[in-house]
Design a protein around this motif. Sequence first.
Motif, PDB file in Angstrom:
ATOM      1  N   GLU A  43       0.815  -1.215   0.000  1.00 22.97           N
ATOM      2  CA  GLU A  43       0.000   0.000   0.000  1.00 22.97           C
ATOM      3  C   GLU A  43       0.847   1.263   0.000  1.00 22.97           C
ATOM      4  N   GLU A  44       1.987   1.232   0.678  1.00 20.00           N
ATOM      5  CA  GLU A  44       2.784   2.449   0.827  1.00 20.00           C
ATOM      6  C   GLU A  44       3.749   2.696  -0.329  1.00 20.00           C
ATOM      7  N   MET A  45       3.590   1.980  -1.426  1.00 19.92           N
ATOM      8  CA  MET A  45       4.360   2.248  -2.640  1.00 19.92           C
ATOM      9  C   MET A  45       3.636   3.304  -3.475  1.00 19.92           C
ATOM     10  N   THR A  46       4.338   3.865  -4.446  1.00 20.22           N
ATOM     11  CA  THR A  46       3.672   4.752  -5.385  1.00 20.22           C
ATOM     12  C   THR A  46       2.781   3.910  -6.301  1.00 20.22           C
ATOM     13  N   GLU A  47       1.802   4.555  -6.911  1.00 27.10           N
ATOM     14  CA  GLU A  47       0.915   3.847  -7.825  1.00 27.10           C
ATOM     15  C   GLU A  47       1.698   3.234  -8.987  1.00 27.10           C
ATOM     16  N   HIS A  48       2.711   3.950  -9.474  1.00 25.93           N
ATOM     17  CA  HIS A  48       3.535   3.442 -10.570  1.00 25.93           C
ATOM     18  C   HIS A  48       4.261   2.167 -10.147  1.00 25.93           C
ATOM     19  N   GLU A  49       4.822   2.164  -8.937  1.00 24.51           N
ATOM     20  CA  GLU A  49       5.513   0.974  -8.437  1.00 24.51           C
ATOM     21  C   GLU A  49       4.549  -0.195  -8.285  1.00 24.51           C
ATOM     22  N   GLN A  50       3.368   0.080  -7.779  1.00 27.62           N
ATOM     23  CA  GLN A  50       2.381  -0.981  -7.583  1.00 27.62           C
ATOM     24  C   GLN A  50       2.016  -1.655  -8.910  1.00 27.62           C
TER      25      GLN A  50
END
Length: 260
Positions: free
Chosen positions: A61-68
């Motif tokens: 959850e605490e990643m950026t949307e791009h990383e996810q």
Amino acid sequence: MLDAVIAAVKAVAQQEILPRYLKVARQRKVDGSLFTEADIVTQETLSRELRKIYPGPVVGEEMTEHEQVDHWHAGDAGLWCMDPIDGTTNFVNGLPYFAVSVALMRRGRSVLGAVYNPVADEMFYAEQGKGAYLNGEKLPIKEHVPTFRGAMANVDLKRLSHGLAEGICSARPFSSQRNYGSCSLEWCYTAAGRFDLYLHGGQKLWDYAAGSLILEEAGGHMCGLDQDDFWAEPLWQRSAIAALDLGLFVQWRDWVRAHR
């Protein structure tokens, strides 16, 4: 593998979350949701431990949307999906209803899940085809099935359409309603029989990845607002209609869809 995941989740929760309970400053993300140092440290530490168990990508959850999105597309053969603290608002306000949620997913489906509330020391877990458990006791724990009118429901009103939320408030078909603010625990409480009905208008991947498997393995039933196949709902924002008992599930699904 499941035993190793349970051990890792418990250890990280005891080392990184509980010592920070009520002792960390809150911050807000761009979308307005809360996060704390405990969320970040837990995600980093648990990610390292999970990769020792299975060396796949981690979607947290605490990643950026791009990383996810990148990690999701890189992990079709197997990836970890995690919410380091599901219920951060409860965590920072001293409400003992939050959890660490971890799932191993393959080809878009959860095959292993663990949800741990460190304050209550309750570990819910399941592996595909092997049943669901709470601290070693097979789920569900509560076997009594009420009438639809006598059921206890967990409903997140704020993510429902105005019409459906109004219908539930003015003409609810069940006895009583709760919403405690941790999706993964809401799934698990439904799996245990603590809640009879469940409704949520839109969850993130890490909100449902572990909990939905635990309900499924407990013998529960689920679908989306628009599709009978829960896993065919949109990946990143998935609605949920669920119940442990099939008869209650059918009545609940039909009522919800009729009042949308």
